[in-house]
Scaffold this motif. Structure first.
Motif, PDB file in Angstrom:
ATOM      1  N   LYS A 136       0.820  -1.212   0.000  1.00 24.08           N
ATOM      2  CA  LYS A 136       0.000   0.000   0.000  1.00 24.08           C
ATOM      3  C   LYS A 136       0.856   1.264   0.000  1.00 24.08           C
ATOM      4  CE  LYS A 136      -3.967  -2.059   2.368  1.00 24.08           C
ATOM      5  NZ  LYS A 136      -4.866  -1.983   3.546  1.00 24.08           N
ATOM      6  N   ILE A 137       2.021   1.176   0.626  1.00 26.62           N
ATOM      7  CA  ILE A 137       2.879   2.351   0.736  1.00 26.62           C
ATOM      8  C   ILE A 137       3.782   2.495  -0.492  1.00 26.62           C
ATOM      9  CG2 ILE A 137       4.723   3.401   2.105  1.00 26.62           C
ATOM     10  CD1 ILE A 137       3.513   2.200   4.576  1.00 26.62           C
ATOM     11  N   ALA A 138       4.074   1.390  -1.159  1.00 21.48           N
ATOM     12  CA  ALA A 138       4.985   1.431  -2.312  1.00 21.48           C
ATOM     13  C   ALA A 138       4.470   2.408  -3.355  1.00 21.48           C
ATOM     14  CB  ALA A 138       5.124   0.031  -2.911  1.00 21.48           C
ATOM     15  N   GLY A 139       5.368   3.228  -3.856  1.00 26.22           N
ATOM     16  CA  GLY A 139       5.004   4.191  -4.880  1.00 26.22           C
ATOM     17  C   GLY A 139       4.566   5.533  -4.345  1.00 26.22           C
ATOM     18  N   LYS A 140       4.324   5.627  -3.024  1.00 21.39           N
ATOM     19  CA  LYS A 140       3.955   6.903  -2.419  1.00 21.39           C
ATOM     20  C   LYS A 140       5.208   7.767  -2.235  1.00 21.39           C
ATOM     21  CE  LYS A 140      -0.359   5.521  -1.705  1.00 21.39           C
ATOM     22  NZ  LYS A 140      -1.528   6.145  -2.340  1.00 21.39           N
ATOM     23  N   ALA A 141       4.985   9.059  -2.170  1.00 19.75           N
ATOM     24  CA  ALA A 141       6.100   9.990  -1.986  1.00 19.75           C
ATOM     25  C   ALA A 141       6.668   9.854  -0.577  1.00 19.75           C
ATOM     26  CB  ALA A 141       5.639  11.422  -2.235  1.00 19.75           C
ATOM     27  N   CYS A 142       7.946   9.515  -0.475  1.00 18.30           N
ATOM     28  CA  CYS A 142       8.631   9.369   0.818  1.00 18.30           C
ATOM     29  C   CYS A 142       9.944  10.159   0.760  1.00 18.30           C
ATOM     30  CB  CYS A 142       8.887   7.904   1.141  1.00 18.30           C
ATOM     31  SG  CYS A 142       7.391   6.884   1.243  1.00 18.30           S
ATOM     32  N   PRO A 143       9.897  11.478   0.919  1.00 22.08           N
ATOM     33  CA  PRO A 143      11.100  12.303   0.760  1.00 22.08           C
ATOM     34  C   PRO A 143      12.197  12.006   1.762  1.00 22.08           C
ATOM     35  CG  PRO A 143       9.290  13.592   1.678  1.00 22.08           C
ATOM     36  CD  PRO A 143       8.708  12.286   1.259  1.00 22.08           C
ATOM     37  N   TRP A 144      11.871  11.310   2.873  1.00 25.50           N
ATOM     38  CA  TRP A 144      12.869  11.014   3.900  1.00 25.50           C
ATOM     39  C   TRP A 144      13.642   9.722   3.614  1.00 25.50           C
ATOM     40  CZ3 TRP A 144       7.593  11.135   4.550  1.00 25.50           C
ATOM     41  CH2 TRP A 144       6.963   9.889   4.551  1.00 25.50           C
TER      42      TRP A 144
END
Length: 471
Positions: A136-144
């Protein structure tokens, strides 16, 4: 419509429900995550149902009375519901409400029951559940993800919020809270809840490596038969025999029927000397013995039997261990650098107020002689243990004391219904939790010793204001 709510297959993937006015009630029921095993059923209607410490992800309420009164709350009603939650206002509703749409008190209480607090708050990321959420989280923006300095800022801010929650718990101003990591979940409970006189922290599931990290803290494995509290001075090898015994009793793990290795391996081969063949038989070396012990111990890894319980003053060292534990935050993958999710029923430093999603629908159910209208209310969330009693307390008067609910459980949290109290405790002591923010009736329910074991409530029915349930 009892036949439509019988447990179905757990292996079916859950789908997002899109009930419409002409949908069949069977579609609504099949859309839920239901258990495979034959459910445990309450013997007779009761005035209360057991406390359930698992986190629910979804509840589908069904009734012959419409739920349209839950929709389109006025701005003043919504604001009043938030204010009642923040001020821990106790709302007393009449036994029956003739027209729920005209009851401002009822609609405000419904809004109040949907509130929970979360940290961190990242609107574009689903922060619960965390176990198995990589897809579910894969592909979401994670700038950290590639910014170590930003990761340190997030972890520092999270540590402040975590410490704030723990201090509220110790001061009995917060009844409980969850720490949801990518590999395990921790449930902290205040003294006086779940039949325990002292604060407790339950961790599940655990691994051998994590239990090794806990060696400096006194903890127990309640679901392993013969489990004893362990401190750093007690070697980890001493628990392999107990783990193997516990698995053989009921977990059904392969190779569980292998005998546990003896602590005195030389004595176990003394019979060879009596027969005079000790030189012809090769004894297992120390490495083989150690590998066998480790194999038996890791058999409980990632299983409900791996539940670890920390009690009393040892919850503070656990807090420090979790804050400083590098493996608490994933080093790779979609959740890399993202601190664990904190879930609480009350406000805390750095916490953000959120509300559960609720939507109503109608359906047509087949009955002898034709069709009849059945109304549903779907609640999506992380639904915490106090929320189910709060919702039921509001829906009872509005639905004239009759409804049925199908509950979808976050399975890794079901094991938190294991009784955490030690035998020597004065179970059920009355600690002063009046300022913890929960309704007195909900608080009384959560004080009781857990009775569901590794199960959770799957179906809850109210009829004539009395409850029956299945687990």
């Amino acid at each position: 419509f009892t036949q439509f709510l019988e447990p179905g297959c757990e292996d079916k993937p859950s789908r997002k429900a899109e009930p419409t006015g002409g949908a069949d009630v069977l579609t609504l029921a099949k859309d839920l995550h239901l258990p495979v095993a034959v459910p445990r059923v309450s013997s007779s209607p009761r005035q209360e149902f057991p406390a359930d410490w698992s986190i629910k992800t979804r509840i589908l309420f069904m009734s012959s009375q419409p739920f349209t009164w839950t929709e389109h709350l006025k701005a003043q009603e919504e604001a009043q519901g938030f204010a009642q939650h923040c001020r821990a206002t106790e709302t007393t509703l009449p036994p029956s409400v003739q027209d729920p749409r005209l009851s401002r008190e009822l609609r405000c209480a419904f809004q109040q029951s949907l509130v929970y607090w979360l940290h961190p708050s990242l609107p574009w990321l689903p922060l619960f559940p965390r176990i198995g959420a990589d897809r579910k989280i894969a592909g979401k923006a994670c700038p950290w993800a590639q910014d170590e300095a930003l990761q340190q800022v997030l972890k520092s801010d999270w540590s402040v919020s975590f410490t704030s929650l723990y201090n509220l718990l110790k001061a009995q101003l917060c009844p409980y809270f969850y720490v949801c990591c990518s590999q395990f979940t921790v449930l902290f409970r205040a003294a006086g809840l779940a039949g325990s006189d002292v604060p407790t922290a339950a961790i599940a599931p655990t691994t051998r490596g994590f239990r090794e990290a806990l060696r400096s803290i006194e903890f127990s494995l309640p679901l392993v038969e013969g489990s004893r509290t362990r401190k750093q001075k007690i070697p980890e090898e001493n628990l392999e025999t107990e783990v193997a015994d516990g698995l053989r009793e009921g977990s059904g793990v392969e190779d569980a029927d292998e005998p546990a290795p003896s602590d005195d391996d030389d004595e176990s081969f003394s019979w060879l000397e009596e027969m005079g063949v000790q030189d012809e038989v090769k004894k297992p070396d120390a490495v083989s013995i150690q590998l066998r012990r480790e194999k038996q111990e890791v058999q409980v890894d990632h299983r409900p039997e791996s539940l670890a319980l920390v009690r009393g003053g040892d919850t503070l060292p656990l807090l420090n261990l979790l804050i400083n534990c590098r493996s608490l935050v994933a080093a790779a993958g979609p959740q890399a650098g993202l601190p664990p999710t904190l879930l609480s029923p009350v406000a805390f430093r750095g916490g953000t107020m959120h509300t559960l999603k609720a939507r109503s629908a109608s359906a047509r159910a087949r009955v002898p002689g034709g069709l009849e209208d059945v109304f549903s209310l779907e609640v999506l969330g992380p639904i915490l243990p106090h929320t189910v009693p709060a919702l039921v307390r509001v829906l009872g008067p509005a639905q004239r004391g009759a409804f049925r609910a199908v509950l979808s459980t976050h399975e890794p949290s079901a094991v938190f219904n294991t009784h955490p109290a030690a035998e020597q405790e004065a179970v059920g002591s009355h600690q002063d939790l009046s300022a913890c923010g929960l309704h007195p009736k909900t608080l009384d329910q959560l004080r009781q010793c857990p009775t569901l074991g590794k199960s959770a409530i799957r179906v809850l029915e109210m009829k004539d204001y009395a409850y029956t349930w299945k687990a």
